[in-house]
Design a protein around this motif. Sequence first.
Motif, PDB file in Angstrom:
ATOM      1  N   PHE A   1       0.832  -1.204   0.000  1.00 38.60           N
ATOM      2  CA  PHE A   1       0.000   0.000   0.000  1.00 38.60           C
ATOM      3  C   PHE A   1       0.872   1.262   0.000  1.00 38.60           C
ATOM      4  O   PHE A   1       0.590   2.211  -0.737  1.00 38.60           O
ATOM      5  CB  PHE A   1      -0.936  -0.008   1.211  1.00 38.60           C
ATOM      6  CG  PHE A   1      -1.863   1.166   1.259  1.00 38.60           C
ATOM      7  CD1 PHE A   1      -2.864   1.318   0.310  1.00 38.60           C
ATOM      8  CD2 PHE A   1      -1.739   2.120   2.251  1.00 38.60           C
ATOM      9  CE1 PHE A   1      -3.724   2.409   0.345  1.00 38.60           C
ATOM     10  CE2 PHE A   1      -2.592   3.207   2.299  1.00 38.60           C
ATOM     11  CZ  PHE A   1      -3.580   3.349   1.338  1.00 38.60           C
ATOM     12  N   VAL A   2       1.931   1.261   0.802  1.00 36.58           N
ATOM     13  CA  VAL A   2       2.838   2.420   0.841  1.00 36.58           C
ATOM     14  C   VAL A   2       3.520   2.603  -0.511  1.00 36.58           C
ATOM     15  O   VAL A   2       3.671   3.734  -0.990  1.00 36.58           O
ATOM     16  CB  VAL A   2       3.865   2.264   1.982  1.00 36.58           C
ATOM     17  CG1 VAL A   2       4.983   3.277   1.873  1.00 36.58           C
ATOM     18  CG2 VAL A   2       3.186   2.385   3.336  1.00 36.58           C
ATOM     19  N   CYS A   3       3.927   1.503  -1.138  1.00 34.39           N
ATOM     20  CA  CYS A   3       4.544   1.602  -2.474  1.00 34.39           C
ATOM     21  C   CYS A   3       3.552   2.162  -3.489  1.00 34.39           C
ATOM     22  O   CYS A   3       3.922   2.989  -4.338  1.00 34.39           O
ATOM     23  CB  CYS A   3       5.063   0.236  -2.927  1.00 34.39           C
ATOM     24  SG  CYS A   3       6.522  -0.303  -2.032  1.00 34.39           S
ATOM     25  N   TYR A   4       2.300   1.730  -3.409  1.00 32.56           N
ATOM     26  CA  TYR A   4       1.270   2.255  -4.306  1.00 32.56           C
ATOM     27  C   TYR A   4       1.095   3.757  -4.103  1.00 32.56           C
ATOM     28  O   TYR A   4       1.071   4.527  -5.075  1.00 32.56           O
ATOM     29  CB  TYR A   4      -0.055   1.520  -4.067  1.00 32.56           C
ATOM     30  CG  TYR A   4      -1.216   2.155  -4.778  1.00 32.56           C
ATOM     31  CD1 TYR A   4      -1.385   1.992  -6.150  1.00 32.56           C
ATOM     32  CD2 TYR A   4      -2.132   2.940  -4.088  1.00 32.56           C
ATOM     33  CE1 TYR A   4      -2.443   2.598  -6.805  1.00 32.56           C
ATOM     34  CE2 TYR A   4      -3.196   3.542  -4.741  1.00 32.56           C
ATOM     35  CZ  TYR A   4      -3.344   3.365  -6.101  1.00 32.56           C
ATOM     36  OH  TYR A   4      -4.385   3.974  -6.751  1.00 32.56           O
ATOM     37  N   LEU A   5       0.985   4.183  -2.841  1.00 32.31           N
ATOM     38  CA  LEU A   5       0.834   5.614  -2.561  1.00 32.31           C
ATOM     39  C   LEU A   5       2.051   6.405  -3.024  1.00 32.31           C
ATOM     40  O   LEU A   5       1.912   7.510  -3.567  1.00 32.31           O
ATOM     41  CB  LEU A   5       0.615   5.843  -1.061  1.00 32.31           C
ATOM     42  CG  LEU A   5      -0.724   5.410  -0.499  1.00 32.31           C
ATOM     43  CD1 LEU A   5      -0.760   5.656   1.010  1.00 32.31           C
ATOM     44  CD2 LEU A   5      -1.863   6.140  -1.178  1.00 32.31           C
TER      45      LEU A   5
ATOM     46  N   ILE B   1      13.419   6.364  -1.120  1.00 31.10           N
ATOM     47  CA  ILE B   1      13.275   6.292   0.336  1.00 31.10           C
ATOM     48  C   ILE B   1      12.401   5.100   0.719  1.00 31.10           C
ATOM     49  O   ILE B   1      12.732   4.331   1.628  1.00 31.10           O
ATOM     50  CB  ILE B   1      12.693   7.607   0.882  1.00 31.10           C
ATOM     51  CG1 ILE B   1      13.688   8.756   0.649  1.00 31.10           C
ATOM     52  CG2 ILE B   1      12.347   7.484   2.359  1.00 31.10           C
ATOM     53  CD1 ILE B   1      13.102  10.131   0.906  1.00 31.10           C
ATOM     54  N   VAL B   2      11.310   4.920   0.033  1.00 32.83           N
ATOM     55  CA  VAL B   2      10.416   3.787   0.311  1.00 32.83           C
ATOM     56  C   VAL B   2      11.102   2.471  -0.057  1.00 32.83           C
ATOM     57  O   VAL B   2      10.942   1.468   0.639  1.00 32.83           O
ATOM     58  CB  VAL B   2       9.074   3.960  -0.412  1.00 32.83           C
ATOM     59  CG1 VAL B   2       8.233   2.717  -0.336  1.00 32.83           C
ATOM     60  CG2 VAL B   2       8.323   5.141   0.181  1.00 32.83           C
ATOM     61  N   ALA B   3      11.886   2.463  -1.117  1.00 29.67           N
ATOM     62  CA  ALA B   3      12.612   1.252  -1.505  1.00 29.67           C
ATOM     63  C   ALA B   3      13.585   0.837  -0.401  1.00 29.67           C
ATOM     64  O   ALA B   3      13.737  -0.355  -0.120  1.00 29.67           O
ATOM     65  CB  ALA B   3      13.356   1.475  -2.824  1.00 29.67           C
ATOM     66  N   TRP B   4      14.233   1.807   0.236  1.00 28.48           N
ATOM     67  CA  TRP B   4      15.125   1.500   1.365  1.00 28.48           C
ATOM     68  C   TRP B   4      14.322   0.817   2.476  1.00 28.48           C
ATOM     69  O   TRP B   4      14.755  -0.192   3.033  1.00 28.48           O
ATOM     70  CB  TRP B   4      15.772   2.785   1.894  1.00 28.48           C
ATOM     71  CG  TRP B   4      16.767   2.544   2.972  1.00 28.48           C
ATOM     72  CD1 TRP B   4      18.106   2.337   2.821  1.00 28.48           C
ATOM     73  CD2 TRP B   4      16.512   2.464   4.383  1.00 28.48           C
ATOM     74  NE1 TRP B   4      18.685   2.143   4.036  1.00 28.48           N
ATOM     75  CE2 TRP B   4      17.733   2.215   5.018  1.00 28.48           C
ATOM     76  CE3 TRP B   4      15.374   2.578   5.166  1.00 28.48           C
ATOM     77  CZ2 TRP B   4      17.856   2.078   6.392  1.00 28.48           C
ATOM     78  CZ3 TRP B   4      15.487   2.444   6.541  1.00 28.48           C
ATOM     79  CH2 TRP B   4      16.710   2.197   7.135  1.00 28.48           C
ATOM     80  N   GLY B   5      13.148   1.355   2.771  1.00 28.34           N
ATOM     81  CA  GLY B   5      12.295   0.764   3.802  1.00 28.34           C
ATOM     82  C   GLY B   5      11.831  -0.635   3.432  1.00 28.34           C
ATOM     83  O   GLY B   5      11.741  -1.522   4.291  1.00 28.34           O
ATOM     84  N   VAL B   6      11.544  -0.859   2.161  1.00 28.76           N
ATOM     85  CA  VAL B   6      11.135  -2.191   1.711  1.00 28.76           C
ATOM     86  C   VAL B   6      12.284  -3.179   1.909  1.00 28.76           C
ATOM     87  O   VAL B   6      12.088  -4.278   2.440  1.00 28.76           O
ATOM     88  CB  VAL B   6      10.683  -2.161   0.233  1.00 28.76           C
ATOM     89  CG1 VAL B   6      10.556  -3.561  -0.339  1.00 28.76           C
ATOM     90  CG2 VAL B   6       9.369  -1.409   0.102  1.00 28.76           C
ATOM     91  N   GLY B   7      13.487  -2.796   1.520  1.00 27.69           N
ATOM     92  CA  GLY B   7      14.641  -3.675   1.723  1.00 27.69           C
ATOM     93  C   GLY B   7      14.859  -3.980   3.188  1.00 27.69           C
ATOM     94  O   GLY B   7      15.120  -5.126   3.570  1.00 27.69           O
ATOM     95  N   TRP B   8      14.731  -2.972   4.029  1.00 32.68           N
ATOM     96  CA  TRP B   8      14.924  -3.137   5.469  1.00 32.68           C
ATOM     97  C   TRP B   8      13.877  -4.095   6.034  1.00 32.68           C
ATOM     98  O   TRP B   8      14.207  -5.008   6.803  1.00 32.68           O
ATOM     99  CB  TRP B   8      14.838  -1.772   6.152  1.00 32.68           C
ATOM    100  CG  TRP B   8      15.232  -1.782   7.581  1.00 32.68           C
ATOM    101  CD1 TRP B   8      16.469  -1.507   8.081  1.00 32.68           C
ATOM    102  CD2 TRP B   8      14.390  -2.068   8.706  1.00 32.68           C
ATOM    103  NE1 TRP B   8      16.438  -1.619   9.442  1.00 32.68           N
ATOM    104  CE2 TRP B   8      15.180  -1.959   9.856  1.00 32.68           C
ATOM    105  CE3 TRP B   8      13.057  -2.410   8.842  1.00 32.68           C
ATOM    106  CZ2 TRP B   8      14.677  -2.173  11.133  1.00 32.68           C
ATOM    107  CZ3 TRP B   8      12.555  -2.634  10.114  1.00 32.68           C
ATOM    108  CH2 TRP B   8      13.364  -2.508  11.241  1.00 32.68           C
ATOM    109  N   CYS B   9      12.621  -3.894   5.674  1.00 30.22           N
ATOM    110  CA  CYS B   9      11.536  -4.730   6.221  1.00 30.22           C
ATOM    111  C   CYS B   9      11.618  -6.170   5.732  1.00 30.22           C
ATOM    112  O   CYS B   9      11.403  -7.102   6.508  1.00 30.22           O
ATOM    113  CB  CYS B   9      10.183  -4.135   5.862  1.00 30.22           C
ATOM    114  SG  CYS B   9       9.818  -2.616   6.743  1.00 30.22           S
TER     115      CYS B   9
END
Length: 179
Positions: free
Chosen positions: A52-56, A145-153
């Motif tokens: 959902f965050v990636c979509y937004l 920035i969101v891609a970094w969070g996706v990798g981290w999660c």
Amino acid sequence: MASRASSDVPAPGAAVAVPALPGLGTTWHERGARYWARRAWTAVLLLSVLAFVCYLTLRLYLGVPRSDLPATARTVWDGAQAAASVVAVGWGWRKQRRDHRAKLLDPPTPRQTENARRGETSRATGLARAAVIPLLIAAPVLPAIVAWGVGWCVAMLTVREYPGEAGARRWLQTKTIGT
């Protein structure tokens, strides 16, 4: 140092209760079907939120006025965003794995794990409010920035054992050996 009368020290010959960890309960101790069901449910929920965050993020990025740019510059900009996002996923993954390794060297006790979780949830509301304005300013680079969070999660979800589990195992061993 706990005294013999302390509730932290079990009576000689008494069984030590398995501590409940946030998000895992007591299932971490035997790692049976309930444990893996909890881990899978956590992964499904977190990956749903990430999707959902990636979509937004994508909608916000596409909403940034790029039409003023020439077609060649727009293509270069989008390519740079894609490359930065790929690098950021790897960077987030590496950051999480390094932090995980460091936490496994000195894992937290069950009480420290619970206190850390409580501290994280109490700060989340304020951090979410404080992030709105920088989020709007960062909209052009938000995909990275969101891609970094996706990798981290994703790195956090794919570990064999959480640091809280390792700390609880050590704590449990010291309590049962000390009896």
